[in-house]
Design an enzyme around this catalytic site. Structure first.
Site, PDB file in Angstrom:
ATOM      1  N   GLU A   6       0.828  -1.203   0.000  1.00 16.52           N
ATOM      2  CA  GLU A   6       0.000   0.000   0.000  1.00 16.52           C
ATOM      3  C   GLU A   6       0.862   1.252   0.000  1.00 16.52           C
ATOM      4  O   GLU A   6       1.949   1.262   0.573  1.00 16.52           O
ATOM      5  CB  GLU A   6      -0.834   0.057   1.280  1.00 16.52           C
ATOM      6  CG  GLU A   6      -1.650  -1.170   1.535  1.00 16.52           C
ATOM      7  CD  GLU A   6      -2.247  -1.178   2.940  1.00 16.52           C
ATOM      8  OE1 GLU A   6      -2.955  -2.120   3.260  1.00 16.52           O
ATOM      9  OE2 GLU A   6      -1.980  -0.240   3.713  1.00 16.52           O
ATOM     10  N   CYS A  66       3.298   8.369   1.672  1.00 20.47           N
ATOM     11  CA  CYS A  66       3.657   7.340   2.647  1.00 20.47           C
ATOM     12  C   CYS A  66       3.859   6.042   1.881  1.00 20.47           C
ATOM     13  O   CYS A  66       2.942   5.578   1.200  1.00 20.47           O
ATOM     14  CB  CYS A  66       2.537   7.196   3.677  1.00 20.47           C
ATOM     15  SG  CYS A  66       2.825   5.897   4.891  1.00 20.47           S
ATOM     16  N   CYS A  77       5.486  -7.609   7.133  1.00 17.73           N
ATOM     17  CA  CYS A  77       6.544  -7.217   8.064  1.00 17.73           C
ATOM     18  C   CYS A  77       6.747  -8.359   9.049  1.00 17.73           C
ATOM     19  O   CYS A  77       5.770  -8.989   9.478  1.00 17.73           O
ATOM     20  CB  CYS A  77       6.152  -5.944   8.810  1.00 17.73           C
ATOM     21  SG  CYS A  77       7.430  -5.375   9.970  1.00 17.73           S
ATOM     22  N   CYS A 130       4.430  -6.551  15.652  1.00 19.64           N
ATOM     23  CA  CYS A 130       3.780  -5.666  16.638  1.00 19.64           C
ATOM     24  C   CYS A 130       2.278  -5.979  16.661  1.00 19.64           C
ATOM     25  O   CYS A 130       1.627  -5.958  15.611  1.00 19.64           O
ATOM     26  CB  CYS A 130       4.019  -4.204  16.276  1.00 19.64           C
ATOM     27  SG  CYS A 130       5.772  -3.822  16.053  1.00 19.64           S
ATOM     28  N   CYS A 167      -0.600  -3.770  14.968  1.00 24.95           N
ATOM     29  CA  CYS A 167      -0.384  -3.350  13.576  1.00 24.95           C
ATOM     30  C   CYS A 167      -0.880  -4.418  12.613  1.00 24.95           C
ATOM     31  O   CYS A 167      -0.504  -5.585  12.717  1.00 24.95           O
ATOM     32  CB  CYS A 167       1.110  -3.087  13.372  1.00 24.95           C
ATOM     33  SG  CYS A 167       1.594  -2.886  11.653  1.00 24.95           S
ATOM     34  N   SER A 199      11.143   5.524   9.222  1.00 19.97           N
ATOM     35  CA  SER A 199      10.585   5.138  10.520  1.00 19.97           C
ATOM     36  C   SER A 199      11.036   3.733  10.868  1.00 19.97           C
ATOM     37  O   SER A 199      10.919   2.814  10.049  1.00 19.97           O
ATOM     38  CB  SER A 199       9.057   5.190  10.453  1.00 19.97           C
ATOM     39  OG  SER A 199       8.484   4.821  11.683  1.00 19.97           O
ATOM     40  N   SER A 255       9.739   4.257  16.490  1.00 18.57           N
ATOM     41  CA  SER A 255       8.438   3.845  17.029  1.00 18.57           C
ATOM     42  C   SER A 255       8.652   3.291  18.425  1.00 18.57           C
ATOM     43  O   SER A 255       8.962   2.113  18.602  1.00 18.57           O
ATOM     44  CB  SER A 255       7.813   2.789  16.114  1.00 18.57           C
ATOM     45  OG  SER A 255       7.561   3.365  14.845  1.00 18.57           O
ATOM     46  N   LEU A 256       8.472   4.127  19.416  1.00 22.19           N
ATOM     47  CA  LEU A 256       8.771   3.722  20.793  1.00 22.19           C
ATOM     48  C   LEU A 256       7.549   3.047  21.440  1.00 22.19           C
ATOM     49  O   LEU A 256       7.643   1.928  21.921  1.00 22.19           O
ATOM     50  CB  LEU A 256       9.226   4.943  21.599  1.00 22.19           C
ATOM     51  CG  LEU A 256      10.013   4.596  22.866  1.00 22.19           C
ATOM     52  CD1 LEU A 256      11.336   3.930  22.533  1.00 22.19           C
ATOM     53  CD2 LEU A 256      10.229   5.835  23.726  1.00 22.19           C
ATOM     54  N   ASN A 313      -5.224   3.448  15.572  1.00 20.03           N
ATOM     55  CA  ASN A 313      -6.240   3.142  14.567  1.00 20.03           C
ATOM     56  C   ASN A 313      -6.512   1.646  14.721  1.00 20.03           C
ATOM     57  O   ASN A 313      -5.702   0.834  14.294  1.00 20.03           O
ATOM     58  CB  ASN A 313      -5.674   3.482  13.183  1.00 20.03           C
ATOM     59  CG  ASN A 313      -6.729   3.434  12.107  1.00 20.03           C
ATOM     60  OD1 ASN A 313      -7.796   2.877  12.286  1.00 20.03           O
ATOM     61  ND2 ASN A 313      -6.413   4.024  10.966  1.00 20.03           N
ATOM     62  N   CYS A 319      -1.414   1.448   8.319  1.00 19.18           N
ATOM     63  CA  CYS A 319      -0.463   0.473   7.851  1.00 19.18           C
ATOM     64  C   CYS A 319      -1.028  -0.937   7.703  1.00 19.18           C
ATOM     65  O   CYS A 319      -1.383  -1.572   8.690  1.00 19.18           O
ATOM     66  CB  CYS A 319       0.659   0.541   8.886  1.00 19.18           C
ATOM     67  SG  CYS A 319       1.874  -0.708   8.892  1.00 19.18           S
TER      68      CYS A 319
HETATM   69  N1  SAH Z   1       7.925  -0.516  10.629  1.00 17.43           N
HETATM   70  C1  SAH Z   1       8.160   0.872  10.829  1.00 17.43           C
HETATM   71  C2  SAH Z   1       7.473   1.761   9.841  1.00 17.43           C
HETATM   72  C3  SAH Z   1       6.083   1.401   9.391  1.00 17.43           C
HETATM   73  S1  SAH Z   1       4.824   1.535  10.602  1.00 17.43           S
HETATM   74  C4  SAH Z   1       7.795   1.261  12.241  1.00 17.43           C
HETATM   75  O1  SAH Z   1       7.153   0.483  12.941  1.00 17.43           O
HETATM   76  O2  SAH Z   1       8.191   2.342  12.649  1.00 17.43           O
HETATM   77  C5  SAH Z   1       4.618   3.300  10.726  1.00 17.43           C
HETATM   78  C6  SAH Z   1       4.046   3.751  12.038  1.00 17.43           C
HETATM   79  O3  SAH Z   1       2.664   3.357  12.159  1.00 17.43           O
HETATM   80  C7  SAH Z   1       4.763   3.153  13.246  1.00 17.43           C
HETATM   81  O4  SAH Z   1       5.026   4.153  14.202  1.00 17.43           O
HETATM   82  C8  SAH Z   1       3.745   2.164  13.743  1.00 17.43           C
HETATM   83  O5  SAH Z   1       3.942   1.848  15.087  1.00 17.43           O
HETATM   84  C9  SAH Z   1       2.441   2.864  13.458  1.00 17.43           C
HETATM   85  N2  SAH Z   1       1.264   2.004  13.487  1.00 17.43           N
HETATM   86  C10 SAH Z   1       1.147   0.723  13.086  1.00 17.43           C
HETATM   87  N3  SAH Z   1      -0.106   0.261  13.262  1.00 17.43           N
HETATM   88  C11 SAH Z   1      -0.813   1.276  13.813  1.00 17.43           C
HETATM   89  C12 SAH Z   1      -2.169   1.422  14.247  1.00 17.43           C
HETATM   90  N4  SAH Z   1      -3.033   0.415  14.149  1.00 17.43           N
HETATM   91  N5  SAH Z   1      -2.540   2.614  14.762  1.00 17.43           N
HETATM   92  C13 SAH Z   1      -1.653   3.635  14.855  1.00 17.43           C
HETATM   93  N6  SAH Z   1      -0.364   3.564  14.463  1.00 17.43           N
HETATM   94  C14 SAH Z   1       0.050   2.389  13.954  1.00 17.43           C
HETATM   95 FE1  SF4 Z   2       6.252  -3.892  11.300  1.00 16.45          FE
HETATM   96 FE2  SF4 Z   2       6.136  -1.289  11.943  1.00 16.45          FE
HETATM   97 FE3  SF4 Z   2       3.899  -2.817  11.887  1.00 16.45          FE
HETATM   98 FE4  SF4 Z   2       5.718  -3.192  13.824  1.00 16.45          FE
HETATM   99  S1  SF4 Z   2       4.489  -1.334  13.464  1.00 16.45           S
HETATM  100  S2  SF4 Z   2       4.712  -4.819  12.631  1.00 16.45           S
HETATM  101  S3  SF4 Z   2       7.612  -2.820  12.713  1.00 16.45           S
HETATM  102  S4  SF4 Z   2       5.197  -2.298  10.145  1.00 16.45           S
END
Ligand code: SAH
Ligand code: SF4
Length: 359
Positions: free
Chosen positions: A85, A98, A105, A109, A112, A208, A231-232, A307, A350
């Site tokens: 996407e 974006c 991935c 997480c 996500c 990121s 992404s902390l 989200n 994402c």
């Molecule tokens: N893998 C990388 C970059 C892609 S994700 C990373 O994790 O940083 C980009 C951002 O979207 C990250 O900060 C991730 O934690 C956040 N993200 C993923 N799923 C999400 C969700 N359901 N709601 C809000 N932010 C989300």
């Molecule tokens: Fe991968 Fe980023 Fe999603 Fe974590 S938040 S699963 S690192 S895309």
């Protein structure tokens, strides 16, 4: 390919090497890969050169738009069926693209949608760049309406004029630093001047990461001035071990140390991403702990209202909790913004669109 590599391929095909510059101008300057639009190339060699150097890498499978057409999400299908996407977001003063760096991935997480599906494969440099060029093409064709800044009457008026991509964020599917070589080459192609590349400013590109410490150190040494986002999502290891499983390998203090090294080497302020999840990571004490970790650092906190992914037990924080979280960070002297939540109704987060296409 670099321009030198493009010239070599063109020469191997028996054409004068300067055709590589002509092709590059079409792709990076006019955002087209269609041979019939390349009237400065001899008809006899156009198709052959375009086939060899500009094969179609991604085909739009679905296009969704919202926010009066200023947010546009595309689900792409790659040559092997992999789905990725990208999202274009047009604002009065900028256009942000974006992009995805991987199909899926492997970081897992749990909040996500991309993480839940696992890793399919890395994207190539070309597949990453193609997402941005496609967005640039839409804008140049006047197909993305804009919104003019509010005038004296306070009214925003729609504008259908032409714009360029000003920002690229690697915040689509995938962990960019787990696909290091392709992402780095993509950053170079995106930021090289036309016709070598797309001519986007390095400072307007954000990579990121979930916190892959060795790769963060490597990125710091590349001599680039791209923005690093980390992404902390939690200031303590106990919670971060569950929200961001790779924390079991590299702990919060190691990730932040790598972030501060990046800031020191590049002079760039690091963006700390923190998805606010109701009753999970939004407690006042966690705001205070985060504030104490970041105070005095070259850092900025970007709070992201969660989200929720389909079937998730988690949701976004209550508005009052979010306000209190912001207030505590600000009191600690940490710059903080809340990310706007464009594209919710088009599965904006994402991986959500790719997940729904698989269902
Ligand atoms: N893998 C990388 C970059 C892609 S994700 C990373 O994790 O940083 C980009 C951002 O979207 C990250 O900060 C991730 O934690 C956040 N993200 C993923 N799923 C999400 C969700 N359901 N709601 C809000 N932010 C989300
Ligand atoms: Fe991968 Fe980023 Fe999603 Fe974590 S938040 S699963 S690192 S895309």
């Amino acid at each position: 390919m670099t321009m030198a590599e493009r010239r070599a391929v063109v020469a191997d095909l028996g054409e004068p090497p300067y055709r590589a510059v002509q092709l590059s101008r079409h792709f990076f300057g006019r955002f087209t890969e269609q041979a019939d639009e390349m009237s400065d190339l001899p008809r006899a060699s156009r198709d052959m050169l375009a086939d060899a150097l500009l094969p179609r890498l991604l085909t739009a499978e679905r296009e969704l738009s919202c926010d009066a057409g200023t947010t546009r999400k595309t689900l792409w299908r790659a040559f092997d069926g992999a789905l990725v996407e990208s999202v274009l977001m047009r604002y009065p003063d900028r256009v942000t693209m974006c992009v995805s760096s991987q199909a899926g991935c492997g970081m897992g997480c749990p909040f996500c949608a991309t993480g839940q599906a696992g890793l399919t494969r890395n994207l190539s440099t070309g597949e990453i760049v193609a997402q941005v060029v496609a967005g640039a093409h839409l804008l140049a064709a006047g197909l993305v309406p804009g919104v003019a800044p509010r005038g004296r009457l306070g009214r925003a008026s729609p504008r259908a004029d032409i714009a360029r991509i000003s920002n690229v964020v690697f915040m689509g599917m995938g962990e960019p630093l787990a696909n290091y070589a392709s992402v780095l080459a993509a950053v170079r192609r995106l930021t090289d001047p036309v016709p070598e590349g797309l001519g986007i400013s390095q400072r307007s590109v954000t990579v990121s990461t979930v916190g892959l410490v060795p790769a963060m150190a490597r990125l710091a040494g590349e001599g680039l001035s791209v923005t690093l986002a980390v992404s902390l999502h939690a200031p303590d290891d106990e919670l971060r071990d569950t929200l961001v499983p790779v924390n079991q390998r590299w702990k919060v203090d190691q990730v932040l140390a790598a972030a501060w090294d990046y800031a020191a080497t590049t002079g760039r302020r690091v963006s700390i991403e923190y998805a606010l999840i109701r009753d999970v990571n939004d407690q006042p004490w966690r705001a205070d702990l985060l504030g104490s970790l970041l105070a005095g650092r070259l850092a900025h906190v970007n709070l992201i209202p969660l989200n929720p992914t389909p079937g998730s037990k988690w949701t976004a924080s209550r508005p009052a909790t979010q306000r209190e979280f912001v207030r505590r960070l600000a009191t600690a002297g940490v710059p903080v913004t809340v990310r706007d939540t464009r594209g919710r109704e088009i599965d904006g987060a994402c991986g959500q669109l790719a997940a729904s296409a698989r269902r």
